[in-house]
Design an enzyme around this catalytic site. Structure first.
Site, PDB file in Angstrom:
ATOM      1  N   ALA A 167      -4.837   7.669   0.434  1.00  0.00           N
ATOM      2  CA  ALA A 167      -4.211   6.553   1.418  1.00  0.00           C
ATOM      3  C   ALA A 167      -2.677   6.975   0.303  1.00  0.00           C
ATOM      4  CB  ALA A 167      -3.758   6.055   2.238  1.00  0.00           C
ATOM      5  N   TRP A 169       1.062   4.749  -0.394  1.00  0.00           N
ATOM      6  CA  TRP A 169       1.763   3.570  -0.008  1.00  0.00           C
ATOM      7  C   TRP A 169       2.825   2.830   0.631  1.00  0.00           C
ATOM      8  CZ3 TRP A 169       7.062   4.013  -0.261  1.00  0.00           C
ATOM      9  CH2 TRP A 169       7.396   5.771  -0.874  1.00  0.00           C
ATOM     10  N   LYS A 193      -9.162   5.787  -0.551  1.00  0.00           N
ATOM     11  CA  LYS A 193      -8.400   5.661  -2.115  1.00  0.00           C
ATOM     12  C   LYS A 193      -7.358   5.683  -1.628  1.00  0.00           C
ATOM     13  CE  LYS A 193      -6.526   7.943  -4.789  1.00  0.00           C
ATOM     14  NZ  LYS A 193      -5.222   6.740  -4.823  1.00  0.00           N
ATOM     15  N   PRO A 194      -6.805   4.344  -1.357  1.00  0.00           N
ATOM     16  CA  PRO A 194      -5.355   4.162  -1.742  1.00  0.00           C
ATOM     17  C   PRO A 194      -4.875   4.314  -2.442  1.00  0.00           C
ATOM     18  CG  PRO A 194      -6.808   1.592  -2.107  1.00  0.00           C
ATOM     19  CD  PRO A 194      -7.645   2.786  -1.866  1.00  0.00           C
ATOM     20  N   SER A 247       2.005  13.258   0.284  1.00  0.00           N
ATOM     21  CA  SER A 247       2.832  14.488   0.644  1.00  0.00           C
ATOM     22  C   SER A 247       2.729  15.735   0.700  1.00  0.00           C
ATOM     23  CB  SER A 247       3.978  13.988  -0.978  1.00  0.00           C
ATOM     24  OG  SER A 247       2.793  14.212  -1.923  1.00  0.00           O
ATOM     25  N   GLU A 268      -2.190  15.281   6.436  1.00  0.00           N
ATOM     26  CA  GLU A 268      -1.127  14.524   6.938  1.00  0.00           C
ATOM     27  C   GLU A 268       0.036  14.255   6.159  1.00  0.00           C
ATOM     28  OE1 GLU A 268      -0.516  13.464  10.330  1.00  0.00           O
ATOM     29  OE2 GLU A 268      -2.546  12.978  11.313  1.00  0.00           O
ATOM     30  N   CYS A 302       6.800   8.119   7.318  1.00  0.00           N
ATOM     31  CA  CYS A 302       7.084   9.839   8.348  1.00  0.00           C
ATOM     32  C   CYS A 302       8.012   9.939   8.932  1.00  0.00           C
ATOM     33  CB  CYS A 302       5.805  10.472   7.734  1.00  0.00           C
ATOM     34  SG  CYS A 302       4.309   9.561   8.303  1.00  0.00           S
ATOM     35  N   GLU A 400      12.625  16.299   1.994  1.00  0.00           N
ATOM     36  CA  GLU A 400      12.686  14.492   2.152  1.00  0.00           C
ATOM     37  C   GLU A 400      12.237  13.537   0.859  1.00  0.00           C
ATOM     38  OE1 GLU A 400       7.939  13.697   2.351  1.00  0.00           O
ATOM     39  OE2 GLU A 400       8.823  12.238   4.354  1.00  0.00           O
TER      40      GLU A 400
HETATM   41  P1  NAD Z   1       1.664  11.193  -2.671  1.00  0.00           P
HETATM   42  O1  NAD Z   1       1.431  12.509  -1.901  1.00  0.00           O
HETATM   43  O2  NAD Z   1       2.315  11.087  -4.358  1.00  0.00           O
HETATM   44  O3  NAD Z   1       0.013  10.440  -2.696  1.00  0.00           O
HETATM   45  C1  NAD Z   1      -0.847  10.265  -1.699  1.00  0.00           C
HETATM   46  C2  NAD Z   1      -2.886   9.801  -2.442  1.00  0.00           C
HETATM   47  O4  NAD Z   1      -2.370  11.091  -3.116  1.00  0.00           O
HETATM   48  C3  NAD Z   1      -2.008   8.877  -3.209  1.00  0.00           C
HETATM   49  O5  NAD Z   1      -2.940   7.991  -2.881  1.00  0.00           O
HETATM   50  C4  NAD Z   1      -2.279   9.450  -4.705  1.00  0.00           C
HETATM   51  O6  NAD Z   1      -2.734   8.714  -5.456  1.00  0.00           O
HETATM   52  C5  NAD Z   1      -2.662  10.295  -4.384  1.00  0.00           C
HETATM   53  N1  NAD Z   1      -2.978  11.954  -4.891  1.00  0.00           N
HETATM   54  C6  NAD Z   1      -1.738  11.844  -5.862  1.00  0.00           C
HETATM   55  N2  NAD Z   1      -2.373  12.754  -6.526  1.00  0.00           N
HETATM   56  C7  NAD Z   1      -3.085  13.639  -6.268  1.00  0.00           C
HETATM   57  C8  NAD Z   1      -4.653  14.630  -6.080  1.00  0.00           C
HETATM   58  N3  NAD Z   1      -4.406  15.695  -7.395  1.00  0.00           N
HETATM   59  N4  NAD Z   1      -5.657  14.503  -6.070  1.00  0.00           N
HETATM   60  C9  NAD Z   1      -5.969  13.434  -4.875  1.00  0.00           C
HETATM   61  N5  NAD Z   1      -5.177  12.460  -4.963  1.00  0.00           N
HETATM   62  C10 NAD Z   1      -4.234  12.564  -5.278  1.00  0.00           C
HETATM   63  O7  NAD Z   1       2.563  10.309  -1.083  1.00  0.00           O
HETATM   64  P2  NAD Z   1       2.856   8.703  -1.480  1.00  0.00           P
HETATM   65  O8  NAD Z   1       4.329   9.056  -2.552  1.00  0.00           O
HETATM   66  O9  NAD Z   1       1.517   7.577  -1.647  1.00  0.00           O
HETATM   67  O10 NAD Z   1       3.125   9.188  -0.097  1.00  0.00           O
HETATM   68  C11 NAD Z   1       5.026   8.965   0.450  1.00  0.00           C
HETATM   69  C12 NAD Z   1       4.361  10.991   1.630  1.00  0.00           C
HETATM   70  O11 NAD Z   1       3.524  10.431   2.610  1.00  0.00           O
HETATM   71  C13 NAD Z   1       5.675  10.693   1.380  1.00  0.00           C
HETATM   72  O12 NAD Z   1       5.263  12.695   1.929  1.00  0.00           O
HETATM   73  C14 NAD Z   1       5.385  10.995   3.559  1.00  0.00           C
HETATM   74  O13 NAD Z   1       5.796  11.913   4.393  1.00  0.00           O
HETATM   75  C15 NAD Z   1       3.518  10.746   3.469  1.00  0.00           C
HETATM   76  N6  NAD Z   1       3.431  10.191   4.535  1.00  0.00           N
HETATM   77  C16 NAD Z   1       2.568  10.998   5.627  1.00  0.00           C
HETATM   78  C17 NAD Z   1       2.314  10.644   7.035  1.00  0.00           C
HETATM   79  C18 NAD Z   1       1.630  11.422   8.216  1.00  0.00           C
HETATM   80  O14 NAD Z   1       1.232  10.706   9.247  1.00  0.00           O
HETATM   81  N7  NAD Z   1       2.022  12.567   8.551  1.00  0.00           N
HETATM   82  C19 NAD Z   1       2.506   8.765   6.810  1.00  0.00           C
HETATM   83  C20 NAD Z   1       3.057   8.054   5.501  1.00  0.00           C
HETATM   84  C21 NAD Z   1       2.997   9.089   4.834  1.00  0.00           C
END
Ligand code: NAD
Length: 512
Positions: A167, A169, A193-194, A247, A268, A302, A400
């Protein structure tokens, strides 16, 4: 900073330090410390203060959590829908009782105004839990039939096994709920995993599940880095499915790792939602909708409105009225009752947003905002920002940003407005503003996104699905549609003839 919320923040900090003293992992029904050998800190984005330092999960912790989930699966998946439903009803009640605790922890770790946590994140989660308590009793396969003439066939809908969820943040509590609830309502067990920045409310959520009588091991939390804990969870051979929200860039990496172990995948991902205003729209409503839709959660949403396309006759007035309304939004301490907008999640995210705006200055007009607000420099604040006259192919329109920034562009014909709305790789959400039912209906058909609002932007409800098209991912959160992700179907076929030498055997041996 005028700080009427000071004592509420101090109480929330004290609560967090005491409450999570046993660590930021929750495995097999109890808190634990991570064993990666590395620590991480939850920082209050409104002040820059470190609130809580914890030991990150390593691969051993992920293994322990997956083992607990695997051991809990036979019992939980065999519970009747009624039993799972009862447990989820109790879960909803525990969450509702502890609503203020959740709201304060969420505001502390994210910098969300307390009114947003209290009125959106927490009640939304309670409602989602109550929804899945009901939905757990409506999991159905299809009815039976004699499709071959000699057999009766039916379809069983079964849980998948251990789900590994990851998930982001921006809405830590709601994301934990969206991931966990359909999974466990359908009889799966889960390791979530948050994001490292924001583990607190996912931990409280799992603790509340235990308090509600959900068996140990059904809902586990591992708080570690994406690279170490995240990838280990995705690659784990005992994990049957990966459900990821984050992302698009990280989603692609998660997909690669999951594919190599042949897992079911639910992604997502990011968004860049268009907001299309036709020239017959109620301008006042569109202006209010744009400010709320762009600034919710400081734009770290998002589905936030990010690209407003406004038909030429309304364009200039929309720009000036939206800028005026944006400049009335009150930034400040998330714990103060009159704060509308909190900081971004971190100073790094603020600088990233500022970078997008700064790079756009040479080719677009910053109508309002575009600065770090004076007096709030300790926090990760950025002024609500409206940018006009950017080119459709510019970075500020296509990437984004995930901050309080709305870009406005004009369009002439309806065809052009819809074409521009579809002109990014994303397809998560969109809105169209019109009083003409035919125009509005055309927008719902032709805009390629998982959700299209008419004359509003943002509301979500437990009964309806949330999920993307195109680069925003696939699969659904919330609603009964999410059960399609978290269940698999099995064809069961009974012979009805009781004959040893069946007619079809002649295709393999013997004659008719
Ligand atoms: P992020 O992709 O950087 O991280 C998301 C999660 O992935 C975190 O828990 C992170 O620790 C984990 N992660 C990072 N690298 C990884 C890897 N190599 N393998 C497995 N897990 C890994 O995103 P963020 O910065 O935490 O959140 C913002 C993004 O989330 C934005 O792009 C937003 O649009 C998206 N988002 C989408 C939705 C939806 O419903 N579509 C909802 C909320 C947020």
């Amino acid at each position: 900073m005028d700080n009427p919320g000071h004592s509420t923040r101090a109480q929330a900090q004290k609560y967090v330090r005491e409450h999570f003293a046993a660590g930021a992992q929750y495995i097999d029904g109890r808190p634990a410390r991570g064993t990666s050998g590395h620590t991480h800190s939850v920082v209050d984005p409104a002040t820059g203060e470190r609130v809580f330092r914890y030991e990150l999960a390593g691969t051993d912790d992920v293994d322990a959590a997956v083992a607990a989930a695997r051991d809990a699966f036979p019992g939980w998946s065999a519970a009747t829908p009624g039993e799972r439903s009862d447990a989820l009803h109790r879960f909803a009640a525990v969450l509702a009782d502890r609503a203020e605790e959740f709201a304060r922890a969420e505001s502390l770790q994210c910098g969300k105004p307390l009114k947003l946590s209290r009125e959106f994140d927490v009640p939304g989660t309670v409602d989602n839990t109550a929804f899945f308590a009901g939905a757990a009793r409506h999991l159905q396969g299809q009815s039976a039939g004699e499709y071959s003439g000699d057999h009766t066939s039916y379809v069983r809908r079964e849980p998948i096994g251990v789900i590994g969820s990851i998930a982001p943040w921006n809405y830590p509590l709601q994301m934990a709920a969206w991931k966990a609830l359909p999974a466990i309502a359908a009889g799966n067990t889960i390791v979530l995993k948050p994001a490292e920045l924001t583990p607190l409310t996912s931990l409280l959520f799992a603790e509340a599940a235990t308090r509600a009588g959900i068996p140990d091991g059904v809902l586990n939390i591992v708080t570690g880095t994406g690279k170490e804990a995240g990838e280990h969870l995705v690659a784990h051979p005992d994990v049957a499915m990966t459900s990821f929200t984050g992302s698009t860039a990280v989603g692609k990496r998660v997909a690669e790792v999951a594919t190599s172990t042949v897992k079911r995948l639910h992604l997502e991902l990011g968004g860049k939602a268009p907001f299309v205003v036709f020239d017959d729209a109620d301008l006042d409503a569109a202006v209010h909708g744009a400010v709320a839709g762009a600034l919710i959660n400081t734009g770290q949403d998002c589905t936030a409105a990010t690209r407003a396309y406004v038909q030429r006759p309304l364009y200039e007035e929309f720009v000036s009225r939206t800028a005026d309304l944006m400049s009335t939004v009150r930034l400040g301490d998330p714990f103060a009752p009159d704060t509308d907008l909190g900081p971004l999640i971190s100073h790094g995210q603020r600088d990233r947003v500022a970078g997008f705006v700064d790079r756009a200055r040479s080719s677009a007009r910053v109508v309002t905002g575009g600065e770090i607000p004076q007096g709030l420099e300790d926090g990760a604040y950025y002024l609500p920002t409206l940018i006009a006259d950017a080119a459709q192919d510019s970075e500020i329109v296509r990437s984004e940003i995930f901050g309080p920034v709305l870009v406005v562009l004009p369009f002439d014909s309806d065809d052009e407005g819809i074409r521009l709305a579809n002109d990014t790789p994303y397809g998560l959400a969109a809105s169209a503003w019109s009083r003409d039912v035919y125009r509005a209906n055309r927008a719902t058909r032709e805009i390629r996104a998982g959700c299209v609002w008419i004359n509003d932007h943002i509301p979500i409800i437990s009964e309806m699905p949330h999920g993307g098209h195109r680069a925003s991912g696939f699969g659904k959160d919330m609603s009964v549609y999410s059960f399609e992700e978290y269940t698999q179907i099995k064809h069961v076929m009974f012979d009805n003839t009781a004959v040893a030498a069946k007619d079809w055997h002649r295709t393999v041996f013997g004659d008719r």
